[in-house]
Design a protein around this motif. Structure first.
Motif, short mmCIF file in Angstrom:
data_model
loop_
_atom_site.label_atom_id
_atom_site.label_comp_id
_atom_site.label_asym_id
_atom_site.label_seq_id
_atom_site.Cartn_x
_atom_site.Cartn_y
_atom_site.Cartn_z
N LEU A 5 0.81 -1.22 0.00
CA LEU A 5 0.00 0.00 0.00
C LEU A 5 0.85 1.27 0.00
O LEU A 5 0.42 2.30 -0.52
CB LEU A 5 -0.95 -0.01 1.20
N GLY A 6 2.01 1.22 0.59
CA GLY A 6 2.94 2.36 0.50
C GLY A 6 2.87 3.31 1.68
O GLY A 6 1.89 3.38 2.42
N LYS A 7 3.96 4.08 1.84
CA LYS A 7 4.10 4.98 2.98
C LYS A 7 3.05 6.07 2.99
O LYS A 7 2.51 6.44 4.04
CB LYS A 7 5.51 5.59 2.96
N ARG A 8 2.74 6.62 1.80
CA ARG A 8 1.76 7.70 1.75
C ARG A 8 0.38 7.23 2.20
O ARG A 8 -0.34 7.95 2.91
CB ARG A 8 1.69 8.27 0.33
N LEU A 129 -3.45 5.27 -4.46
CA LEU A 129 -3.41 3.83 -4.70
C LEU A 129 -3.75 3.49 -6.14
O LEU A 129 -4.63 4.13 -6.73
CB LEU A 129 -4.39 3.09 -3.76
N PRO A 130 -3.12 2.48 -6.72
CA PRO A 130 -3.57 1.98 -8.02
C PRO A 130 -4.89 1.24 -7.87
O PRO A 130 -5.27 0.84 -6.77
CB PRO A 130 -2.44 1.03 -8.44
N GLY A 137 -7.10 -1.11 0.39
CA GLY A 137 -6.88 0.13 1.11
C GLY A 137 -8.12 0.59 1.85
O GLY A 137 -8.04 1.01 3.02
N ASN A 138 -9.28 0.50 1.21
CA ASN A 138 -10.51 0.90 1.88
C ASN A 138 -10.85 -0.01 3.05
O ASN A 138 -11.33 0.44 4.09
CB ASN A 138 -11.67 0.92 0.87
N SER A 139 -10.63 -1.31 2.87
CA SER A 139 -10.96 -2.24 3.96
C SER A 139 -10.11 -1.95 5.19
O SER A 139 -10.60 -1.95 6.32
CB SER A 139 -10.79 -3.69 3.50
#
Length: 431
Positions: A5-8, A129-130, A137-139
């Motif tokens: 998911l990444g740092k951001r 997010l892609p 990400g939403n979950s």
């Protein structure tokens, strides 16, 4: 890396979680402060009515502003103003100068600012997010929101208010300030993803922002994007209907639990624990379910699940079936929320996403307000158990209606097709 998911994202996640932890404390503490001023039930219930009004009345306008401004800046300003309001209220409580007017002012102003923050957070997450990671990400975000607000915030508020009535509000102010700092640490949008609507971080000349002559046209374009896209329209209408169905029963939940199920206070509290555990499970499996079935079938499955669970709750003879029903309601509702939010983020052009999200939320807020006003009237003409059972049947009906009104999906690629109703909204030429 695939699936990271990444740092951001995690910085935004941390900001939202911290803000929701503070919300959980305030949601418990504010009615208690109001009760210390007046024990009139009408005075207390007005808090919930005032809290629902901003989303209904200001939601679409907030969407217009979010689509015109920097999303991180909108969230940061909203959190900063909320921090100042809550800290000022904490000083009133500490000095013993609280009255109903100050309680109602806080009950209106905080949700008003929350509408702007939430309307900006959804498109910001979609920027970071892609497409393939939106459900995940939403979950994660929804699970954290529920755990922070309902599982952690409530008991922390109970402990703090026992020490000092102002402490939950001081803590809430600190969480908003921390959330503001964290969201400002989220750096620019993610690199554009090929084929993804709204991937371009800036809107070029000739797109929706420059073409719109004013706020009225912006609002109409947002509504048109929803109404003329079958699955998005179905999401908006179904979410409002589901809110009305569930909240009509929820407004009478304590009456049903005490009079029909004869639960103790401790057993009544366990219902919310069961729903929280079910919600966590639903949020965890939602990305897998949506990936396998697609948005439309996932909506149908989750709505039928919500309806069957609410009907079972309406038929429950006692604690254990009630707990199982609440667990299932929490799980099915979370699957629904993750699937539809991710779909809206995926298909909505960058320049429209604030309006689309805020307008669908405004419909849900309107349904919530109508449910609060309707519940008492229904209780006068029928039993609360009947209301619970009817709500379950109505939710199943929503699922069946979705089955026949949403377009048949031929695969995940088609599901990602952008909203076609406003040419140029994502920076692409009109076909």
């Amino acid at each position: 890396m695939e699936g990271v998911l990444g740092k951001r994202y995690w910085t935004l996640w941390s900001s939202a979680t911290l803000a929701n932890l503070g919300d959980g404390m305030r949601i418990v503490a504010l009615p208690l402060i109001a009760y210390s001023v007046s024990d009139d039930p009408v005075d207390i219930t007005l808090i919930a009515v005032f809290a629902a009004l901003p989303g209904l009345l200001v939601g679409p306008l907030a969407g217009v502003m979010v689509d015109r401004l920097d999303r991180r800046g909108v969230i940061a300003v909203a959190h900063g103003l909320r921090a100042l309001l809550v800290l000022a209220f904490a000083l009133l409580v500490q000095d013993g100068e609280t009255d109903l007017l100050s309680v109602y002012a806080l009950a209106v102003l905080l949700p008003l600012l929350e509408v702007f923050a939430d309307s900006a957070a959804q498109p910001l997450l979609a920027e970071l997010l892609p497409e393939r990671l939106l459900e995940r990400g939403n979950s994660r975000l929804f699970i954290a929101r529920m755990l922070a607000q309902d599982v952690l915030g409530s008991p922390v508020a109970g402990f703090l208010i026992g020490v000092s009535a102002s402490l939950p509000f001081l803590a809430n102010g600190a969480t908003f300030a921390g959330a503001m700092v964290l969201v400002l640490m989220v750096r620019g949008p993610a690199a554009p993803v090929t084929g993804r609507p709204g991937a371009r971080p800036r809107i070029r000349t000739g797109t929706i922002r420059s073409a719109a002559s004013g706020v009225g046209r912006d609002l109409r374009e947002g509504v048109a994007a929803i109404w003329h896209t079958p699955l998005v329209r179905a999401i908006a209408l179904t979410s409002a209907a589901l809110n009305f169905v569930l909240l009509t029963g929820s407004a009478l939940l304590v009456v049903y639990a005490k009079q029909d199920l004869r639960l103790t206070d401790e057993e009544y509290a366990l219902l919310f624990t069961a729903a929280a555990v079910g919600s966590a499970l639903g949020g965890w499996v939602a990305p897998r379910v949506a990936a396998r079935l697609g948005t439309g079938p996932t909506m149908v499955l989750s709505l039928v699940g919500v309806g069957m669970s609410r009907a079972a709750f309406g038929l429950a003879p006692g604690l254990w079936l009630a707990l199982g029903s609440f667990f299932a309601i929490g799980a099915a509702t979370f699957v629904y929320n993750v699937a539809v939010t991710s779909y809206l983020q995926r298909v909505t052009p960058h320049a429209l996403i604030g309006r689309v999200y805020a307008t669908t939320q405004a419909a849900s807020y309107g349904a919530a307000l109508l449910a609060a006003l309707t519940a008492g009237v229904l209780a006068q003409v029928t039993s609360v158990r009947t209301i619970m059972l009817a709500g379950g049947i109505a939710a199943i009906g929503c699922g069946i209606a979705c089955r026949w009104t949403t377009p048949r999906e031929r695969g995940r690629d088609e599901e990602g097709t952008p909203l076609p109703t406003v040419p140029g909204a994502d920076g692409r030429p009109e076909k």
